[in-house]
Enzyme design. Sequence first.
Site, PDB file in Angstrom:
ATOM      1  N   HIS A  68       0.849  -1.196   0.000  1.00  0.00           N
ATOM      2  CA  HIS A  68       0.000   0.000   0.000  1.00  0.00           C
ATOM      3  C   HIS A  68       0.880   1.239   0.000  1.00  0.00           C
ATOM      4  O   HIS A  68       2.026   1.199   0.433  1.00  0.00           O
ATOM      5  CB  HIS A  68      -0.915   0.000   1.222  1.00  0.00           C
ATOM      6  CG  HIS A  68      -1.866  -1.152   1.222  1.00  0.00           C
ATOM      7  ND1 HIS A  68      -3.103  -1.083   0.654  1.00  0.00           N
ATOM      8  CD2 HIS A  68      -1.738  -2.407   1.694  1.00  0.00           C
ATOM      9  CE1 HIS A  68      -3.720  -2.245   0.788  1.00  0.00           C
ATOM     10  NE2 HIS A  68      -2.902  -3.080   1.412  1.00  0.00           N
ATOM     11  N   ALA A  78      12.331 -21.022   9.477  1.00  0.00           N
ATOM     12  CA  ALA A  78      11.001 -20.801  10.038  1.00  0.00           C
ATOM     13  C   ALA A  78      10.894 -19.411  10.660  1.00  0.00           C
ATOM     14  O   ALA A  78      11.811 -18.941  11.325  1.00  0.00           O
ATOM     15  CB  ALA A  78      10.702 -21.865  11.087  1.00  0.00           C
ATOM     16  N   ARG A 122      18.586 -12.792   6.869  1.00  0.00           N
ATOM     17  CA  ARG A 122      19.986 -12.546   6.494  1.00  0.00           C
ATOM     18  C   ARG A 122      20.642 -13.896   6.261  1.00  0.00           C
ATOM     19  O   ARG A 122      20.156 -14.933   6.715  1.00  0.00           O
ATOM     20  CB  ARG A 122      20.716 -11.756   7.569  1.00  0.00           C
ATOM     21  CG  ARG A 122      20.750 -12.450   8.902  1.00  0.00           C
ATOM     22  CD  ARG A 122      21.476 -11.632   9.969  1.00  0.00           C
ATOM     23  NE  ARG A 122      21.394 -12.238  11.272  1.00  0.00           N
ATOM     24  CZ  ARG A 122      21.983 -13.370  11.650  1.00  0.00           C
ATOM     25  NH1 ARG A 122      22.742 -14.032  10.804  1.00  0.00           N
ATOM     26  NH2 ARG A 122      21.839 -13.849  12.870  1.00  0.00           N
TER      27      ARG A 122
END
Length: 166
Positions: A85, A133, A153
């Site tokens: 947005h 995860a 990272r």
Amino acid sequence: MTDTRPGDDIAALIEAKVAAAVEQAVREAVDRLRWAPRVYGDERKLHVHPTAVVNDALFNLSSGEITVEEYAFFGHGVSVLTGTHDITVFDRARQVTVPKSGRDVVIGRGAWISTNALVLGPCRIGEHAVVAAGSVVLADVEPFTVVGGTPARVLSTISERPGGTA
């Protein structure tokens, strides 16, 4: 002596068969919903190779296309989002001002996107890369690279042929 009418046994048998069939149909529908991906936007912009496993992923196609290549696979609760947005507008305009394209995501061959990872386009996850995860991917991930964290990272790299068929 019980008072039975002709056909009661047949009616009970039919009722039991119908109840069992309905129960089975409901169980299958719930399983399909539990394991099926959720797609927001134009489904024609989603390209998932038949060998890929996406489980219950959420795909947002508002602002681009999503491609999931051969043998890529997801843990549960993965979100792949192309939509964004405009933060420079307010109120209703912020809600509805969404670019129509340009934020494509490609998940490369054999990539593993682990449970509850969030992948934000535009980006490319390279072949055989791993997203840990709970990670948030905001940029490209090189092939044979393990990334994790928020934002994701590089954690390590993977030997291109560690005994597999890459």
